[in-house]
Design a protein around this motif. Sequence first.
Motif: not given
Length: 562
Positions: A299-309
């Motif tokens: 999911q290269p365009f989402s998740g990260g510090d501001s989302g959910t992985y």
Amino acid sequence: MAATVSGTARADSDCVSGPFERTYEAETINVSKIANGRKEREESDKPVEDPPSDEQLENMKQGNEEIPPAASAQQVPDSNGLLDIGTEYDGIGDAFVLSGAEGRRVAMPSDAQVAVGRSKTVQVVNSSLAIFNQRSGNIELQVPLENMFDPVITEERFLDGMPKVVDPRVRYDPNADRFVVSTLWRHYPTVSGAMFLAVSDSSNPNGPWHLYRISVPIDIPGFTDYPVLGLDRDAIYLTELFIPDEFALGNFDVTLTILDKQAAYRGDNLPASNFTGLFLVPITGGVPLLHLTVQPAFQPFSGGDSGTYYLMASQTHKQVFFDIFDTGLTLWKVTDPLDEPSVTCSVITVDPFSGLGGSDPAIDGVRQPDTDVRVDPVGDRLMNLDYSDGSLWTAHATKYNWEDGPDEYVTAIRWYEIDPTTTEVLQSGTYGEPGTSYFIPRIETSGDRTLLGYNVSGPDTYPSIKAAGRTTDVPDGEMEDVVVIQEGKSPMEHPTKFSDRDPVKWGDYMGISVHPKTDHFWMTGQYSPDYDVPQDSEKPDQYGTRIAEITFEDEDARGDRS
């Protein structure tokens, strides 16, 4: 013996133990300057530990149970022109044999994966990485994996003079225009190892790559298997199965490593958070059991510090070795991965599916023409996890009875679309046909188009590569069209001197990648070419791989499909 971990721990949850913080040093290598030949290494004179015996595996099995039919099952549709093959060419094939103690010899499967950038195609198999001119199919560079990762290999002793750098994965990160490769390093004779990570320094995979050796965060003797690569906007995720030297189910583990993606892309030393014990929330008796393969999402365009992985597994209360059917998937959610990572988990109820993991070839093997030797469908483990437009897409194999008779079981494919926020199964389908087995699935989605790649084999079909596709125009749970990527031309038979496995190893997985500009799907997989191996040959039976661009035709051009 309970597993112990090293590092600095901050917190535990009901789903994992950790994180345990570590930092991994960077090395850099220019692949264009690596010789294509294998490097000579000192062969150890120490004995090699024998892998688990068939008797040990048999002791881990449970009895068979009848598998209830799935709520939605679809036989393969007739072709309607939805799918078409564009550019296609042969991939690399380099089957080789690994030896163990007491004369055990195993011919390695391809483990083919593909990643497409704007103009380059990168394919990895169990021995090599190859870079292709995307349109001509010409190989610009082919590098043995042990040469590519040589700067992070510190040991000097190898089995049969050859290191075991296996289980490769490759992804193209469209958010950063980089290629990412992970692989497993298993050192003999100590039967220990590590995961390796490589990231291209730029969009050009022919130049420098930054290399990292990721150690196992468990301090009891053992080795790792089946590493998996995922990524989101800010982090790279690696999971792997840990197998202890003392072959007891309670000592198995699955680990998760979270890495700072931007640090890796810069070639800096790499801070990481390691987790162990990726267990399910207890179901019965307060004792959680192990998941043998945990798939991290792409999911290269989402998740990260501001989302959910997201991560997912196809086992809940059963093991991959077990034949008993299961009724759930396990979902993990990761938030704030780089600063204060938190992991939660839950179970998603699905239609029953079987284990397909026993050691009886008559039950679990896939049939092929002209031989009694069967092919291993690699169990019911999830083969990938793709995140697209708010949904998770995943697939696995399952034992299935299309004819509802006592001896009519084959392997079919179960695929899902899941809302990870509500954990609702939005749609699922069981896909295949009577008498023929469908296995090693891979599913990817882009916009309103979904592609399902897989292998197919049966009494009248040599092991082949096919793909099915759907758009949002068709009913939920159905595929709309099918296309042949590469027909098989012979059975896959490893001579007895090279393998005591029946069913024979196959797969273990295939790859699909979406082009960052054209949005076309590219796919690779393993098939059985026209290659006859005499019993006295010094070579194993060979596999072939194929790389193909798959397009979806415009709806108006296809006409009325009703």
